[in-house]
Structures are given as C-alpha cells and as structure tokens.
Design a protein around this motif. Structure first.
Motif, PDB file in Angstrom:
ATOM      1  N   THR A  61       1.214  -0.559  -7.851  1.00  0.00           N
ATOM      2  CA  THR A  61       0.058   0.066  -7.200  1.00  0.00           C
ATOM      3  C   THR A  61      -0.613  -0.896  -6.222  1.00  0.00           C
ATOM      4  OG1 THR A  61      -1.333  -0.518  -9.128  1.00  0.00           O
ATOM      5  CG2 THR A  61      -0.427   1.717  -9.046  1.00  0.00           C
ATOM      6  N   THR A  62      -0.599  -2.192  -6.556  1.00  0.00           N
ATOM      7  CA  THR A  62      -1.157  -3.177  -5.618  1.00  0.00           C
ATOM      8  C   THR A  62      -0.342  -3.195  -4.334  1.00  0.00           C
ATOM      9  OG1 THR A  62      -1.992  -4.552  -7.436  1.00  0.00           O
ATOM     10  CG2 THR A  62      -1.794  -5.597  -5.285  1.00  0.00           C
ATOM     11  N   GLY A  63       0.967  -3.128  -4.467  1.00  0.00           N
ATOM     12  CA  GLY A  63       1.826  -3.058  -3.282  1.00  0.00           C
ATOM     13  C   GLY A  63       1.601  -1.782  -2.499  1.00  0.00           C
ATOM     14  N   PHE A  64       1.454  -0.665  -3.211  1.00  0.00           N
ATOM     15  CA  PHE A  64       1.236   0.631  -2.557  1.00  0.00           C
ATOM     16  C   PHE A  64      -0.054   0.626  -1.740  1.00  0.00           C
ATOM     17  CE2 PHE A  64      -0.731   4.838  -2.576  1.00  0.00           C
ATOM     18  CZ  PHE A  64       0.283   5.628  -2.030  1.00  0.00           C
ATOM     19  N   ILE A  65      -1.126   0.125  -2.318  1.00  0.00           N
ATOM     20  CA  ILE A  65      -2.417   0.091  -1.622  1.00  0.00           C
ATOM     21  C   ILE A  65      -2.329  -0.741  -0.345  1.00  0.00           C
ATOM     22  CG2 ILE A  65      -4.818  -0.709  -1.797  1.00  0.00           C
ATOM     23  CD1 ILE A  65      -4.650  -0.065  -4.810  1.00  0.00           C
ATOM     24  N   ASN A  66      -1.491  -1.787  -0.397  1.00  0.00           N
ATOM     25  CA  ASN A  66      -1.372  -2.693   0.746  1.00  0.00           C
ATOM     26  C   ASN A  66      -0.292  -2.281   1.748  1.00  0.00           C
ATOM     27  OD1 ASN A  66      -3.213  -5.235   0.513  1.00  0.00           O
ATOM     28  ND2 ASN A  66      -2.535  -4.823  -1.582  1.00  0.00           N
ATOM     29  N   GLY A  67       0.228  -1.079   1.582  1.00  0.00           N
ATOM     30  CA  GLY A  67       1.136  -0.570   2.603  1.00  0.00           C
ATOM     31  C   GLY A  67       2.545  -0.235   2.168  1.00  0.00           C
ATOM     32  N   ASN A  68       2.920  -0.526   0.933  1.00  0.00           N
ATOM     33  CA  ASN A  68       4.274  -0.230   0.472  1.00  0.00           C
ATOM     34  C   ASN A  68       4.329   1.198  -0.085  1.00  0.00           C
ATOM     35  OD1 ASN A  68       6.953  -0.430  -0.303  1.00  0.00           O
ATOM     36  ND2 ASN A  68       6.491  -1.499  -2.223  1.00  0.00           N
ATOM     37  N   SER A  69       4.315   2.170   0.810  1.00  0.00           N
ATOM     38  CA  SER A  69       4.270   3.580   0.400  1.00  0.00           C
ATOM     39  C   SER A  69       5.520   4.012  -0.358  1.00  0.00           C
ATOM     40  CB  SER A  69       4.076   4.475   1.629  1.00  0.00           C
ATOM     41  OG  SER A  69       5.099   4.249   2.588  1.00  0.00           O
ATOM     42  N   ALA A  70       6.615   3.267  -0.198  1.00  0.00           N
ATOM     43  CA  ALA A  70       7.863   3.612  -0.884  1.00  0.00           C
ATOM     44  C   ALA A  70       7.744   3.473  -2.399  1.00  0.00           C
ATOM     45  CB  ALA A  70       8.989   2.712  -0.376  1.00  0.00           C
ATOM     46  N   ALA A  71       6.680   2.797  -2.870  1.00  0.00           N
ATOM     47  CA  ALA A  71       6.503   2.571  -4.313  1.00  0.00           C
ATOM     48  C   ALA A  71       5.961   3.794  -5.034  1.00  0.00           C
ATOM     49  CB  ALA A  71       5.569   1.386  -4.546  1.00  0.00           C
ATOM     50  N   LYS A  72       5.524   4.814  -4.307  1.00  0.00           N
ATOM     51  CA  LYS A  72       4.863   5.976  -4.918  1.00  0.00           C
ATOM     52  C   LYS A  72       5.737   6.650  -5.976  1.00  0.00           C
ATOM     53  CE  LYS A  72       1.225   8.818  -4.800  1.00  0.00           C
ATOM     54  NZ  LYS A  72       1.506   9.725  -5.901  1.00  0.00           N
ATOM     55  N   GLN A  73       6.989   6.849  -5.680  1.00  0.00           N
ATOM     56  CA  GLN A  73       7.892   7.507  -6.627  1.00  0.00           C
ATOM     57  C   GLN A  73       8.064   6.674  -7.890  1.00  0.00           C
ATOM     58  OE1 GLN A  73      11.629   8.667  -4.889  1.00  0.00           O
ATOM     59  NE2 GLN A  73      12.425   9.561  -6.783  1.00  0.00           N
ATOM     60  N   ASP A  74       8.197   5.357  -7.730  1.00  0.00           N
ATOM     61  CA  ASP A  74       8.338   4.469  -8.881  1.00  0.00           C
ATOM     62  C   ASP A  74       7.059   4.472  -9.728  1.00  0.00           C
ATOM     63  OD1 ASP A  74      10.904   3.727  -8.178  1.00  0.00           O
ATOM     64  OD2 ASP A  74      10.241   2.005  -7.003  1.00  0.00           O
ATOM     65  N   ILE A  75       5.917   4.547  -9.075  1.00  0.00           N
ATOM     66  CA  ILE A  75       4.643   4.582  -9.796  1.00  0.00           C
ATOM     67  C   ILE A  75       4.552   5.832 -10.660  1.00  0.00           C
ATOM     68  CG2 ILE A  75       2.133   4.832  -9.527  1.00  0.00           C
ATOM     69  CD1 ILE A  75       2.419   3.110  -6.944  1.00  0.00           C
ATOM     70  N   GLU A  76       4.931   6.966 -10.102  1.00  0.00           N
ATOM     71  CA  GLU A  76       4.861   8.226 -10.843  1.00  0.00           C
ATOM     72  C   GLU A  76       5.829   8.225 -12.025  1.00  0.00           C
ATOM     73  OE1 GLU A  76       5.586  11.047  -7.765  1.00  0.00           O
ATOM     74  OE2 GLU A  76       3.499  11.046  -7.048  1.00  0.00           O
ATOM     75  N   LEU A 117      -5.355   5.392  -6.016  1.00  0.00           N
ATOM     76  CA  LEU A 117      -5.413   6.362  -4.934  1.00  0.00           C
ATOM     77  C   LEU A 117      -6.675   6.216  -4.091  1.00  0.00           C
ATOM     78  CD1 LEU A 117      -4.091   9.486  -6.886  1.00  0.00           C
ATOM     79  CD2 LEU A 117      -2.823   8.065  -5.243  1.00  0.00           C
ATOM     80  N   GLN A 118      -7.672   5.490  -4.633  1.00  0.00           N
ATOM     81  CA  GLN A 118      -8.896   5.221  -3.874  1.00  0.00           C
ATOM     82  C   GLN A 118      -8.675   4.147  -2.805  1.00  0.00           C
ATOM     83  OE1 GLN A 118     -12.106   4.292  -6.577  1.00  0.00           O
ATOM     84  NE2 GLN A 118     -11.796   6.152  -7.794  1.00  0.00           N
ATOM     85  N   GLY A 119      -7.590   3.375  -2.950  1.00  0.00           N
ATOM     86  CA  GLY A 119      -7.246   2.394  -1.921  1.00  0.00           C
ATOM     87  C   GLY A 119      -7.962   1.063  -2.010  1.00  0.00           C
ATOM     88  N   ASP A 120      -8.614   0.784  -3.136  1.00  0.00           N
ATOM     89  CA  ASP A 120      -9.318  -0.489  -3.310  1.00  0.00           C
ATOM     90  C   ASP A 120      -8.436  -1.436  -4.128  1.00  0.00           C
ATOM     91  OD1 ASP A 120     -10.991  -2.628  -4.064  1.00  0.00           O
ATOM     92  OD2 ASP A 120     -12.775  -1.361  -4.081  1.00  0.00           O
TER      93      ASP A 120
END
Length: 267
Positions: A61-76, A117-120
């Motif tokens: 999630t830290t990577g996702f917030i900082n721009g690694n959108s490809a991590a979304k599927q792995d997070i779910e 998902l809040q992006g902080d």
C-alpha cells in the motif's frame, strides 16, 4: 496397648489417599499444561502468518500511494488472505475470541484496510506500525499465558520472539523503501528513517544464521545505501519489495525453526 484396628487402617489409608490424590492432581495439571502449550503453539503459528500478511500489506500500500498502481491487484488478493487468516485465528480457540487485544486488532484492521485509498502514505505507514506492534504484544501474551518457554532458561526461550522484532525492522524498511522506489525520490526525513532502520538491521544480523541469509540481508543493506537514500533512487519498487521480502523470509525461517524446536523439546 495395641492400636485398635480401625485406627491402624485410618493411619494407613489417609497417607496413601493423600499420595494418590497428589499424583492424580499432578497428572491433571500436566495434561492441562500440555493442552495449553499445544494451543499456544497453534496460536503462534497462525499469528505469524497474519503478521506476515499485514507487513506485506503495509509495503504494497505504501508503494501504491507513491505511484505503483500495479500493486492494487496484489493488495486486494492479500486482503482476502488476511480476512481468512483472521477467521482461522478466531476459530482456533475461546481464549483468543474473548481476548480484548484481539478484538481491538480486528476493529483496527477493518479501518486500516481501506486507509491507503485516502492517499496519505505517512498515516498509512504509521497506522500499520501501530497494528503490527499490538499484534506483537498479543504474541507475547500468548507466549506468557500458554507457557511457551523452556524451564532450562536457555537463551532460545526468548530468541524466537526477538526474531519477530528483526523481521519488523526489515518490514518497515521494505515499506518505506518501496514507497521511495515507486516515487523516485527520497526526502531527508525518509533518508533518516531508512538509515536508522538500516543500522538496526545491520546490528541484528546473527553470525550463526545460514550464509545465504546473511548474504542476502547484506545485499539489502547495500541496496538501501546505494539505491534508495540517494538523490535519484535507481531500483524498481517491485524489485526492492521482492528483495526485502526474501530477507524477511530468511529471518522468519529461523523463527519457524525455533518454534519447531520448542515444540519438539516439549513433546
């Protein structure tokens, strides 16, 4: 004067009865202690899995917030694993279901799981740290209540718990470093944090660990120094995450071995 027969019988039966009751009581206590120990080992193994997943969630999630959108599927996918594992923990025994710390953890996770998902990034990282710290406290409680130590006073009694702390140092470095790699820049605050964690990890490396484990952890430390805490981070977020994850697995493999040894020595 001869002792009456009834008195003789009493003098013989009472001590024998006392000894029998004592033996039965000791056997019952041993059975209860053995049952408690086995339950404790079961809790520790499930909580170890949960700890691993939540640490991974922090990193992804830290990577996702900082721009690694490809991590979304792995997070779910990871959130599904956490959901099922929490169900396994609750189903493992009444002690856990009635534990206030466990209830608090479940409640905290329900809010934390969507916080990213809040992006902080900073808030997400800190709240994961709080949850993980409380999970480690719960593991300590399990160890104490279920007598998961050896009566010999061997250093092994506490080493297995300390290994979780080392894994957490690496886990925090994985999360922060994944964020830095995803964003492509490392702020002065993050440099301080990563260097602090790097020093913590370096001082925790045990010379008795397998050479492959020590080599890979040193590789991680070198990576932090040369590819993250620099003006232009030069490692991909996914690559750094995988490297740090392997290092955590090396430490947790040592943890698993010590818990297995604890279980074997008690059997």
């Amino acid at each position: 004067m001869q002792t009456p027969l009834a008195l003789t019988i009493i003098l013989l039966v009472v001590p024998v009865g006392f000894v029998v009751l004592l033996i039965v009581s000791l056997q019952r206590r041993r059975r209860q202690a053995s049952k408690l120990f086995v339950q404790g080992i079961g809790y520790i193994k499930i909580l170890r899995s949960l700890l691993t997943y939540i640490q991974q969630h922090r990193g992804l999630t830290t990577g996702f917030i900082n721009g690694n959108s490809a991590a979304k599927q792995d997070i779910e996918a990871l959130e599904q694993k956490i959901k099922y594992t929490m169900g396994d923990v609750a189903a493992a025994g009444e002690w856990m279901r009635n534990n206030v710390k466990w209830s608090s953890l479940v409640d905290h996770w329900s809010r934390l799981s969507v916080l990213y998902l809040q992006g902080d990034a900073d808030k997400n990282f800190k709240q994961h740290n709080v949850l993980i710290a409380n999970l480690l406290y719960l593991i300590d409680d399990v160890a104490d209540v279920h007598h998961l130590t050896k009566v010999t006073g061997d250093a092994m009694d506490t080493d297995w718990r300390y290994l979780l702390s080392i894994a957490e140092y690496i886990g925090q470095a994985r999360a922060l470093g994944t964020g830095v790699a995803a964003k492509g820049e490392c702020s002065s605050v993050l440099r301080i944090q990563l260097n602090h964690l790097r020093n913590k990890i370096a001082s925790s490396i045990d010379t008795t660990w397998p050479e492959q484990s020590r080599t890979e952890i040193h590789h991680l430390l070198h990576c932090i120094e040369t590819q993250l805490v620099v003006d232009r981070p030069s490692i991909q977020a996914a690559d750094y995450f995988k490297l740090a994850t392997r290092c955590i697995e090396h430490v947790l493999n040592q943890f698993d071995r010590q818990v297995d040894r604890l279980e074997y020595d008690r059997s």
